[in-house]
Design a protein around this motif. Structure first.
Motif, PDB file in Angstrom:
ATOM      1  N   HIS A 354       0.842  -1.204   0.000  1.00  0.00           N
ATOM      2  CA  HIS A 354       0.000   0.000   0.000  1.00  0.00           C
ATOM      3  C   HIS A 354       0.875   1.251   0.000  1.00  0.00           C
ATOM      4  N   GLU A 358       1.482   4.092  -2.924  1.00  0.00           N
ATOM      5  CA  GLU A 358       1.214   5.492  -2.609  1.00  0.00           C
ATOM      6  C   GLU A 358       2.439   6.353  -2.923  1.00  0.00           C
ATOM      7  N   ASP A 362       2.468   9.528  -5.279  1.00  0.00           N
ATOM      8  CA  ASP A 362       2.582  10.823  -4.594  1.00  0.00           C
ATOM      9  C   ASP A 362       3.978  10.989  -3.999  1.00  0.00           C
ATOM     10  N   MET A 365       4.541  11.345  -0.168  1.00  0.00           N
ATOM     11  CA  MET A 365       4.621  10.167   0.687  1.00  0.00           C
ATOM     12  C   MET A 365       6.074   9.696   0.811  1.00  0.00           C
TER      13      MET A 365
END
Length: 373
Positions: A354, A358, A362, A365
């Motif tokens: 996950h 992410e 992005d 992150m």
């Protein structure tokens, strides 16, 4: 290059030959590969394609001062310049920085993994087998050492132990590394050992087994049981431990041997119940509770090996350079270390995949994960 946490530890890595870094420094390449690995990219080709994109190259320039992303071939060339042994020292220094000050009693698990793709490679004479040391309580790989073939794992583990600062910690290892010399090295390093005893030490195993399987003697041992249910399977683990070992003929052959123990595991499913026994020796006088804890921690390094295959398909890596394979192995472990630490700091139950996805979507992150560390 701007300071970015992890990669500053690798700026002084030693190279096989001098390189002036005219177009791109080795530290820049290390940064690119680690960041790409945090995004879950599986190989150098994917990492290059990601880094060379307009959006990412601008991010690398703004946040890390990397003004030029080298081509795929040049990334491989620069990785091949890195001395894996030096990189490993830098890696260990980085992980030591996360360990609690004056930390004691942490479990360090040792185990080896063969990178299957190297088994039939023409340019690699023997399969690449990498021994890893895992600090189990913080879930981070501490260091690693490469050896040619699993048959050389025992001396490789012994050399790795000599290089590490393991004072006051407890070393757990599988039956292959249940060796008298290995135990002596651990004690010399002012650490303790917990070693699983199997058929490669037949007399020791038989004596411990006979003692523990005698119910009257077993009843004199300290014991504790724990049960847990997972996906329809109930697992019950019972630990037995004793410091009464004056009867054990081999006790003087094992440095500082203080206690013996066993763990009986019962598995109950819809199909029925099965069980197994594991036997142990330790240089620390453990309680039954401590035996359960440290023995269970041995699986931490196995879990890390599984993550390398699941997230990076390491066993399918086709790069025919032993040095580059070792470097990539360390960078992938660094990525897993960073994400696991971020998960722990934020008490998150999200899967590692996950966070990788992410990060790919992005850039903020990525920065959050780096800043957390």
């Amino acid at each position: 290059m701007k300071s970015n946490g992890i990669t500053e530890y690798f700026e002084e890595v030693e190279l096989y030959e001098e390189y002036d870094g005219y177009f791109c420094s080795v530290a820049d390449v290390i940064t690119i590969v680690i960041l790409g690995s945090i995004c879950g990219l599986k190989n150098v080709k994917q990492i290059h394609q990601w880094a060379a994109s307009d959006r990412v190259s601008e991010f690398l320039k703004e946040e890390f001062g990397i003004s030029h992303v080298p081509c795929y071939y040049w990334i491989l060339c620069l990785l091949q310049l890195i001395k894996p042994e030096s990189l490993n020292c830098c890696f260990a220094d980085w992980v030591y920085s996360f360990m609690p000050e004056k930390s004691k009693n942490m479990t360090i698990s040792l185990d080896g993994k063969t990178i299957c793709s190297t088994i039939k490679m023409e340019n690699i004479e023997n399969p690449l087998h990498i021994i890893s040391a895992q600090v189990c309580e913080i879930g981070m790989t501490l260091a690693q050492r490469c050896t040619d073939d699993k048959s050389n794992e025992i001396p490789a583990v012994q050399e790795l132990l000599k290089e590490l600062n393991i004072k006051d910690h407890i070393i757990v290892a599988d039956a292959l590394n249940c060796q008298k010399e290995t135990a002596a090295i651990i004690v010399k390093q002012k650490a303790d050992y917990l070693l699983c005893v199997k058929d490669n030490q037949p007399n020791l195993k038989n004596d411990i087994e006979d003692f523990i399987q005698d119910i009257s003697l077993q009843n004199t041992m300290q014991s504790v049981s724990k049960s847990e249910k997972n996906r329809g399977r109930i697992e019950k683990r019972t630990a037995f431990v004793t410091a009464d070992i004056q009867w054990l003929e081999q006790r003087k052959e094992w440095k500082n041997l203080k206690c013996i123990g066993a763990i009986h595991t019962e598995f109950t499913t819809k199909k029925g119940t099965s069980s197994e026994w594991h036997y142990y020796i330790s240089s620390r006088q453990l309680t039954a509770e401590e035996l359960l804890h440290h023995a269970r921690m041995e699986w931490s390094v196995e879990s890390m090996h599984w993550l390398l295959d699941v997230h990076f398909e390491e066993d399918w890596c086709r790069i025919e350079s032993k040095a580059v394979q070792q470097c990539l192995n360390m960078f992938r472990k660094a990525a897993i270390n960073l994400i696991k630490r971020f998960k722990s700091s934020n008490n998150s139950k999200q899967a590692i995949s996950h966070f990788m996805f992410e990060c790919l979507l992005d850039h903020n992150m990525i920065l959050r994960i780096l800043n957390e560390n």
